[in-house]
Design an enzyme around this catalytic site. Structure first.
Site, PDB file in Angstrom:
ATOM      1  N   GLY A  45      10.587  -1.605   1.401  1.00  9.59           N
ATOM      2  CA  GLY A  45       9.689  -0.712   2.129  1.00  9.59           C
ATOM      3  C   GLY A  45       8.527  -1.498   2.695  1.00  9.59           C
ATOM      4  N   GLN A  50       0.211  -2.703   6.265  1.00  7.49           N
ATOM      5  CA  GLN A  50       0.525  -4.001   5.669  1.00  7.49           C
ATOM      6  C   GLN A  50       0.717  -5.097   6.721  1.00  7.49           C
ATOM      7  OE1 GLN A  50       3.687  -2.187   2.946  1.00  7.49           O
ATOM      8  NE2 GLN A  50       2.998  -3.989   1.814  1.00  7.49           N
ATOM      9  N   CYS A  94       5.007  -5.122  -4.568  1.00  7.83           N
ATOM     10  CA  CYS A  94       4.504  -4.856  -3.221  1.00  7.83           C
ATOM     11  C   CYS A  94       4.465  -6.161  -2.443  1.00  7.83           C
ATOM     12  CB  CYS A  94       3.105  -4.245  -3.318  1.00  7.83           C
ATOM     13  SG  CYS A  94       2.361  -3.851  -1.738  1.00  7.83           S
ATOM     14  N   LEU A  95       4.900  -6.109  -1.181  1.00 13.11           N
ATOM     15  CA  LEU A  95       4.885  -7.304  -0.354  1.00 13.11           C
ATOM     16  C   LEU A  95       3.468  -7.802  -0.089  1.00 13.11           C
ATOM     17  CD1 LEU A  95       7.724  -6.374   2.183  1.00 13.11           C
ATOM     18  CD2 LEU A  95       7.867  -7.865   0.169  1.00 13.11           C
ATOM     19  N   HIS A 136       5.347   5.212  -2.664  1.00 19.47           N
ATOM     20  CA  HIS A 136       4.600   3.956  -2.628  1.00 19.47           C
ATOM     21  C   HIS A 136       4.141   3.650  -1.195  1.00 19.47           C
ATOM     22  CE1 HIS A 136       4.184  -0.472  -3.837  1.00 19.47           C
ATOM     23  NE2 HIS A 136       4.188  -0.531  -2.518  1.00 19.47           N
ATOM     24  N   GLU A 137       5.057   3.816  -0.228  1.00 20.04           N
ATOM     25  CA  GLU A 137       4.716   3.502   1.175  1.00 20.04           C
ATOM     26  C   GLU A 137       3.731   4.519   1.756  1.00 20.04           C
ATOM     27  OE1 GLU A 137       5.330   0.608   2.140  1.00 20.04           O
ATOM     28  OE2 GLU A 137       6.786   0.170   0.574  1.00 20.04           O
TER      29      GLU A 137
END
Length: 174
Positions: A45, A50, A94-95, A136-137
């Site tokens: 995601g 981000q 998380c990225l 989350h997103e």
């Protein structure tokens, strides 16, 4: 086109994203770029904030089985309209917070409404990993990170690690 992913702490990750008034070719291209960036990371995601874009757009694909058909989703203005009382705990990452994982409790099932890339209204109920990922997103669109669910001390430790990582990455580029 792959885009750079912001690393926490970054003030853009804490801002509430603006609604998408209508779908344009520019926004469809952004969704495509975000999917390419997400797959390359690799992740399941990614939210527009981000990649430094303050718009309510997320992409996700939670199909992880080898050889399974991917199911990339781009959601404009996603909203959770219903959630189950039943809860699930997943180890989230998380990225924007690389190589850090923690258990987060969320509703086990959520119904989400959004606009697709053609501007058509969509509604779907998600469970399991999909439910965790979409929540989350959407949190990212509200300026919330998964570490915000953790105890303050743990959150501070993670933030310090990310500050150190950002310094190291900056030195490597210099």
């Amino acid at each position: 086109m792959k885009r750079p992913i912001l690393i926490h702490p970054d003030p853009r990750l804490k801002k509430v994203a603006d609604a998408v008034p209508d779908i344009s070719d520019e926004l469809r291209a952004l969704a495509d770029d975000m999917l390419e960036t997400m797959y390359a990371a690799p992740g399941i995601g990614l939210a527009a904030p981000q990649v430094g874009i303050g718009r309510r757009l997320i992409v996700l694909d939670c199909i992880k089985e080898e050889g399974a058909e991917p199911r990339p989703l781009a959601m404009f203005n996603p909203v959770v309209v219903a959630s189950s009382d039943e809860r699930n705990v997943y180890e989230e990452g998380c990225l924007s917070i690389p190589e850090i994982y923690a258990d987060v409790e969320r509703p086990a099932e959520v119904t989400v409404e959004w606009m697709d890339r053609d501007g058509a209204a969509q509604r779907e109920t998600f469970d399991g990993l999909w439910a965790t990922c979409v929540q989350h997103e959407i949190d990212h669109l509200d300026g919330k990170l998964f570490i915000d669910y953790l105890r303050p001390l743990k959150r501070q430790m993670i933030t310090r690690k990310m500050v150190k990582l950002k310094r190291e990455l900056a030195r490597e580029k210099a």
